[in-house]
Scaffold this motif. Structure first.
Motif, PDB file in Angstrom:
ATOM      1  N   PRO A  47     -11.653  15.087  10.611  1.00 52.82           N
ATOM      2  CA  PRO A  47     -11.690  15.422   9.188  1.00 52.82           C
ATOM      3  C   PRO A  47     -12.358  14.311   8.388  1.00 52.82           C
ATOM      4  O   PRO A  47     -12.334  13.137   8.780  1.00 52.82           O
ATOM      5  N   VAL A  48     -12.942  14.694   7.262  1.00 49.03           N
ATOM      6  CA  VAL A  48     -13.626  13.751   6.379  1.00 49.03           C
ATOM      7  C   VAL A  48     -12.956  13.799   5.012  1.00 49.03           C
ATOM      8  O   VAL A  48     -12.957  14.841   4.349  1.00 49.03           O
ATOM      9  N   LEU A  49     -12.349  12.686   4.602  1.00 50.12           N
ATOM     10  CA  LEU A  49     -11.690  12.603   3.304  1.00 50.12           C
ATOM     11  C   LEU A  49     -12.704  12.135   2.271  1.00 50.12           C
ATOM     12  O   LEU A  49     -13.429  11.163   2.496  1.00 50.12           O
ATOM     13  N   PHE A  50     -12.727  12.788   1.120  1.00 47.19           N
ATOM     14  CA  PHE A  50     -13.760  12.520   0.127  1.00 47.19           C
ATOM     15  C   PHE A  50     -13.161  12.441  -1.280  1.00 47.19           C
ATOM     16  O   PHE A  50     -13.118  13.436  -1.992  1.00 47.19           O
ATOM     17  N   PRO A  51     -12.662  11.250  -1.697  1.00 47.39           N
ATOM     18  CA  PRO A  51     -12.280  11.083  -3.104  1.00 47.39           C
ATOM     19  C   PRO A  51     -13.560  11.151  -3.951  1.00 47.39           C
ATOM     20  O   PRO A  51     -14.461  10.329  -3.785  1.00 47.39           O
ATOM     21  N   VAL A  52     -13.621  12.104  -4.853  1.00 42.59           N
ATOM     22  CA  VAL A  52     -14.888  12.420  -5.514  1.00 42.59           C
ATOM     23  C   VAL A  52     -14.982  11.737  -6.876  1.00 42.59           C
ATOM     24  O   VAL A  52     -14.164  11.982  -7.772  1.00 42.59           O
TER      25      VAL A  52
ATOM     26  N   LEU B 188       0.829  -1.199   0.000  1.00 42.95           N
ATOM     27  CA  LEU B 188       0.000   0.000   0.000  1.00 42.95           C
ATOM     28  C   LEU B 188       0.866   1.252   0.000  1.00 42.95           C
ATOM     29  O   LEU B 188       1.984   1.263   0.534  1.00 42.95           O
ATOM     30  N   ILE B 189       0.346   2.302  -0.605  1.00 46.47           N
ATOM     31  CA  ILE B 189       1.098   3.551  -0.774  1.00 46.47           C
ATOM     32  C   ILE B 189       0.417   4.678   0.003  1.00 46.47           C
ATOM     33  O   ILE B 189      -0.782   4.931  -0.178  1.00 46.47           O
ATOM     34  N   GLN B 190       1.169   5.330   0.842  1.00 49.58           N
ATOM     35  CA  GLN B 190       0.635   6.482   1.570  1.00 49.58           C
ATOM     36  C   GLN B 190       0.457   7.641   0.589  1.00 49.58           C
ATOM     37  O   GLN B 190       1.433   8.103  -0.006  1.00 49.58           O
ATOM     38  N   PRO B 191      -0.772   8.137   0.409  1.00 52.20           N
ATOM     39  CA  PRO B 191      -0.971   9.238  -0.542  1.00 52.20           C
ATOM     40  C   PRO B 191      -0.404  10.547  -0.010  1.00 52.20           C
ATOM     41  O   PRO B 191      -0.264  10.725   1.212  1.00 52.20           O
ATOM     42  N   PRO B 192      -0.056  11.470  -0.894  1.00 56.73           N
ATOM     43  CA  PRO B 192       0.537  12.748  -0.464  1.00 56.73           C
ATOM     44  C   PRO B 192      -0.312  13.522   0.531  1.00 56.73           C
ATOM     45  O   PRO B 192       0.226  14.266   1.356  1.00 56.73           O
ATOM     46  N   ILE B 193      -1.646  13.355   0.470  1.00 55.56           N
ATOM     47  CA  ILE B 193      -2.515  14.110   1.389  1.00 55.56           C
ATOM     48  C   ILE B 193      -2.285  13.704   2.841  1.00 55.56           C
ATOM     49  O   ILE B 193      -2.648  14.446   3.758  1.00 55.56           O
ATOM     50  N   TRP B 194      -1.681  12.548   3.074  1.00 56.64           N
ATOM     51  CA  TRP B 194      -1.465  12.093   4.452  1.00 56.64           C
ATOM     52  C   TRP B 194      -0.617  13.092   5.226  1.00 56.64           C
ATOM     53  O   TRP B 194      -0.979  13.523   6.329  1.00 56.64           O
TER      54      TRP B 194
ATOM     55  N   ASP C  48      -9.426  14.167  -6.030  1.00 55.62           N
ATOM     56  CA  ASP C  48      -9.727  13.335  -7.189  1.00 55.62           C
ATOM     57  C   ASP C  48      -9.735  11.859  -6.784  1.00 55.62           C
ATOM     58  O   ASP C  48      -9.175  11.496  -5.745  1.00 55.62           O
ATOM     59  N   PRO C  49     -10.350  10.992  -7.591  1.00 55.31           N
ATOM     60  CA  PRO C  49     -10.309   9.553  -7.295  1.00 55.31           C
ATOM     61  C   PRO C  49      -8.873   9.075  -7.130  1.00 55.31           C
ATOM     62  O   PRO C  49      -7.963   9.540  -7.813  1.00 55.31           O
ATOM     63  N   LEU C  50      -8.680   8.148  -6.220  1.00 55.62           N
ATOM     64  CA  LEU C  50      -7.351   7.640  -5.910  1.00 55.62           C
ATOM     65  C   LEU C  50      -7.106   6.297  -6.585  1.00 55.62           C
ATOM     66  O   LEU C  50      -8.040   5.528  -6.828  1.00 55.62           O
ATOM     67  N   ALA C  51      -5.866   6.014  -6.863  1.00 56.48           N
ATOM     68  CA  ALA C  51      -5.496   4.690  -7.348  1.00 56.48           C
ATOM     69  C   ALA C  51      -5.701   3.668  -6.227  1.00 56.48           C
ATOM     70  O   ALA C  51      -5.861   4.014  -5.054  1.00 56.48           O
ATOM     71  N   TYR C  52      -5.683   2.401  -6.588  1.00 56.64           N
ATOM     72  CA  TYR C  52      -6.047   1.331  -5.650  1.00 56.64           C
ATOM     73  C   TYR C  52      -5.163   1.322  -4.410  1.00 56.64           C
ATOM     74  O   TYR C  52      -5.670   1.298  -3.279  1.00 56.64           O
ATOM     75  N   LEU C  53      -3.857   1.344  -4.572  1.00 57.52           N
ATOM     76  CA  LEU C  53      -2.963   1.192  -3.428  1.00 57.52           C
ATOM     77  C   LEU C  53      -3.065   2.370  -2.462  1.00 57.52           C
ATOM     78  O   LEU C  53      -2.960   2.198  -1.247  1.00 57.52           O
ATOM     79  N   GLU C  54      -3.291   3.573  -2.994  1.00 57.17           N
ATOM     80  CA  GLU C  54      -3.471   4.748  -2.147  1.00 57.17           C
ATOM     81  C   GLU C  54      -4.833   4.711  -1.441  1.00 57.17           C
ATOM     82  O   GLU C  54      -4.941   5.046  -0.257  1.00 57.17           O
ATOM     83  N   PHE C  55      -5.852   4.293  -2.179  1.00 58.71           N
ATOM     84  CA  PHE C  55      -7.196   4.273  -1.586  1.00 58.71           C
ATOM     85  C   PHE C  55      -7.284   3.254  -0.452  1.00 58.71           C
ATOM     86  O   PHE C  55      -7.804   3.547   0.630  1.00 58.71           O
ATOM     87  N   ILE C  56      -6.775   2.046  -0.683  1.00 56.57           N
ATOM     88  CA  ILE C  56      -6.841   1.028   0.357  1.00 56.57           C
ATOM     89  C   ILE C  56      -5.993   1.419   1.567  1.00 56.57           C
ATOM     90  O   ILE C  56      -6.327   1.082   2.711  1.00 56.57           O
ATOM     91  N   TYR C  57      -4.914   2.168   1.356  1.00 50.72           N
ATOM     92  CA  TYR C  57      -4.144   2.698   2.480  1.00 50.72           C
ATOM     93  C   TYR C  57      -5.050   3.544   3.380  1.00 50.72           C
ATOM     94  O   TYR C  57      -5.006   3.426   4.612  1.00 50.72           O
ATOM     95  N   LEU C  58      -5.868   4.393   2.751  1.00 49.26           N
ATOM     96  CA  LEU C  58      -6.773   5.244   3.531  1.00 49.26           C
ATOM     97  C   LEU C  58      -7.872   4.424   4.199  1.00 49.26           C
ATOM     98  O   LEU C  58      -8.274   4.723   5.331  1.00 49.26           O
ATOM     99  N   VAL C  59      -8.386   3.403   3.517  1.00 53.91           N
ATOM    100  CA  VAL C  59      -9.396   2.531   4.118  1.00 53.91           C
ATOM    101  C   VAL C  59      -8.817   1.834   5.349  1.00 53.91           C
ATOM    102  O   VAL C  59      -9.432   1.810   6.425  1.00 53.91           O
TER     103      VAL C  59
END
Length: 364
Positions: free
Chosen positions: A236-241, A188-194, A263-274
């Motif tokens: 905070p509420v994160l909202f990939p739209v 999994l990849i930590q997205p820059p927003i982290w 914006d919508p996230l790629a799989y590895l970034e999104f699952i990191y947030l989940v």
């Protein structure tokens, strides 16, 4: 065995990736025992919704891209069927494999069957009972004419049996979405927003919304987001739209300091947030499966679900469409009273191997 694998939209890519890996493993034992073509219908044609998934999940470049994205449901269905008919005429397989419940699933099934080619459906038999959902229509039509049915749960088996499908064509194998999750959990990849927003594990909510009942009406979407923000404060509420939702948000210029739109996230970034969320609030059935596997509380904003095992066994709760229904569940979460989840049978990361072994038994 010559196999054509169909993928058209974001959920499909997560379901075909482990199947393709299982084919390659099988071919190591018996070289070229399975020959396949991967056909991308182009239903999701934005790179953030499809292209990046191929890269992250190790899916090979499609042998064909039908370029059928855009247009109304009818236009997209017609475009897929016309192009897929040409694909099958030029590269006729022994069997077509479709996954999930998107427009591509239904359109390619109809096309193949009219050409007298067998079709197998991965994730067959799931039902929401809500005919307002395009996906429910796709499921019913696909399952009414395909030849073999690979199911995620015993309930899906039961749904198929009740519709008259013989037991020897129904195969309980598990969930390929969970295969993909387990195969990628260590990557999994930590997205820059982290770092940008100084996020911390268990200290934010993650929201996804895309179903017409929730997002097509601007006032309804506003009320829903207001309710989510009010109930989850001060987190905070994160909202990939989703692109569908983005259009409506732009119409009403919806913004709030607590809501972090992206914006919508790629799989590895999104699952990191989940994986690191306090709770996921969604109207997606697939995400409810992933939260169950990751033991993350999930609130589903729908009146019905085609994945009831995520509620009866997993960590999901179905709360309906009224924003006022959200608050009691978040209070339960904050009080440490969320139910203990478990895993459905055969959601063990080995589903794809079972599918390939069964296909070889049937089609050799």
């Amino acid at each position: 065995m010559i196999l054509t694998i169909v993928a058209g939209a974001r959920p499909n890519f997560m379901k075909v990736a482990p199947i393709i890996k299982a084919i390659h493993l099988a071919n190591k034992a018996i070289p070229e025992n399975i020959k396949y073509r991967l056909v991308h219908t182009g239903q999701h044609y934005d790179n953030k919704m499809s292209g990046v998934f191929f890269n992250q999940l190790g899916i090979p470049k499609p042998d064909a891209n039908l370029g059928a994205g855009g247009g109304t449901q009818a236009e997209q269905t017609a475009s897929i069927m016309i192009s897929f008919e040409k694909e099958l005429s030029n590269h006729r397989p022994d069997v077509v494999l479709v996954v999930g419940d998107v427009t591509s699933t239904m359109a390619c099934t109809i096309t193949a069957k009219k050409m007298c080619i067998d079709v197998v459906h991965v994730e067959a038999g799931i039902r929401s009972g809500d005919m307002r959902m395009p996906e429910e229509i796709n499921r019913i039509l696909t399952d009414s004419i395909c030849d073999h049915f690979f199911t995620t749960t015993e309930l899906a088996n039961s749904n198929l049996s009740k519709s008259g499908i013989p037991e020897d064509r129904i195969h309980l194998v598990g969930n390929t979405m969970i295969d993909t999750l387990y195969q990628n959990i260590d990557n999994l990849i930590q997205p820059p927003i982290w770092e940008k927003f100084n996020l911390k594990q268990n200290e934010y909510f993650l929201v996804t919304l895309h179903r017409p009942a929730n997002v097509d009406d601007s006032q309804n979407l506003k009320n829903l987001l207001d309710g989510i923000l009010r109930s989850s404060y001060p987190y905070p509420v994160l909202f990939p739209v989703h692109p569908r939702t983005r259009k409506v948000l732009e119409e009403i210029s919806y913004e709030d300091k607590q809501l972090m739109q992206m914006d919508p996230l790629a799989y590895l970034e999104f699952i990191y947030l989940v994986k690191n969320a306090r709770c996921v609030i969604t109207d997606s059935g697939g995400i409810a499966e992933e939260t169950t596997a990751l033991d993350i509380p999930c609130i589903t904003l729908r009146d019905s679900t085609e994945r009831p095992e995520t509620i009866s066994i997993g960590t999901n709760e179905l709360v309906g469409l009224d924003p006022n229904n959200i608050s009691p569940y978040i209070k339960k979460l904050n009080n440490g009273e969320w139910k203990k989840g478990g895993m459905p049978e055969m959601w063990d990361g080995k589903t794809s191997s079972r599918i390939i072994n069964k296909l070889l038994d049937i089609y050799g």
